[in-house]
Design an enzyme around this catalytic site. Sequence first.
Site, PDB file in Angstrom:
ATOM      1  N   ARG A 127       4.710  -6.830   2.627  1.00 36.05           N
ATOM      2  CA  ARG A 127       5.299  -6.661   1.294  1.00 36.05           C
ATOM      3  C   ARG A 127       5.514  -8.012   0.617  1.00 36.05           C
ATOM      4  NH1 ARG A 127       8.590  -3.023   4.142  1.00 36.05           N
ATOM      5  NH2 ARG A 127      10.355  -4.444   3.925  1.00 36.05           N
ATOM      6  N   ARG A 157       5.153  -0.716   5.213  1.00 34.41           N
ATOM      7  CA  ARG A 157       6.340  -0.680   6.069  1.00 34.41           C
ATOM      8  C   ARG A 157       6.651  -2.045   6.679  1.00 34.41           C
ATOM      9  NH1 ARG A 157       6.876   4.142   9.949  1.00 34.41           N
ATOM     10  NH2 ARG A 157       9.026   3.588   9.578  1.00 34.41           N
ATOM     11  N   CYS A 158       5.754  -3.012   6.489  1.00 35.34           N
ATOM     12  CA  CYS A 158       5.906  -4.343   7.074  1.00 35.34           C
ATOM     13  C   CYS A 158       6.470  -5.318   6.028  1.00 35.34           C
ATOM     14  CB  CYS A 158       4.537  -4.829   7.569  1.00 35.34           C
ATOM     15  SG  CYS A 158       4.506  -6.555   8.079  1.00 35.34           S
ATOM     16  N   SER A 159       7.572  -5.972   6.354  1.00 35.17           N
ATOM     17  CA  SER A 159       8.199  -6.887   5.395  1.00 35.17           C
ATOM     18  C   SER A 159       7.292  -8.072   5.073  1.00 35.17           C
ATOM     19  CB  SER A 159       9.552  -7.371   5.917  1.00 35.17           C
ATOM     20  OG  SER A 159       9.395  -8.117   7.106  1.00 35.17           O
ATOM     21  N   ASN A 196       0.271  -3.068   4.862  1.00 29.83           N
ATOM     22  CA  ASN A 196       1.088  -1.999   5.437  1.00 29.83           C
ATOM     23  C   ASN A 196       2.440  -2.085   4.745  1.00 29.83           C
ATOM     24  OD1 ASN A 196       2.813  -0.378   6.910  1.00 29.83           O
ATOM     25  ND2 ASN A 196       2.166  -1.131   8.897  1.00 29.83           N
TER      26      ASN A 196
END
Length: 115
Positions: free
Chosen positions: A14, A9-11, A7
């Site tokens: 990433r 949007r998830c740190s 995802n």
Amino acid sequence: MIRIYHNNRCSKSRSALALLEEQGKPFEVIHYLETPPTAAELKALLSQLGITARQMLRTGEDEYRELKLDDPSLDEQTLIAAMVKHPRLIERPIVVANGKAVIARPPEKLLDILP
């Protein structure tokens, strides 16, 4: 093949993706919010992770509260069906390699299963 259920949007997701890139091994990125896993795929992931469906749920999501998934009487099949329909409920990131899987929180946990 190494796979990451990602995802953007998830740190943590990433960071796990960046760590995989640093390893220089080929991998596949599965954007599970756009292409949710099937019930069969989730069951396979749960088996590889060695956890229950309840342990894979993100309890802070709105859907968790709205669907009353904190009810202890809900069975695995019901929880899996909820994650298929609402993939935001799936804990992330999940990395799969060599027939094993980890929830890469922290991201360095993925190193435990890489070839």
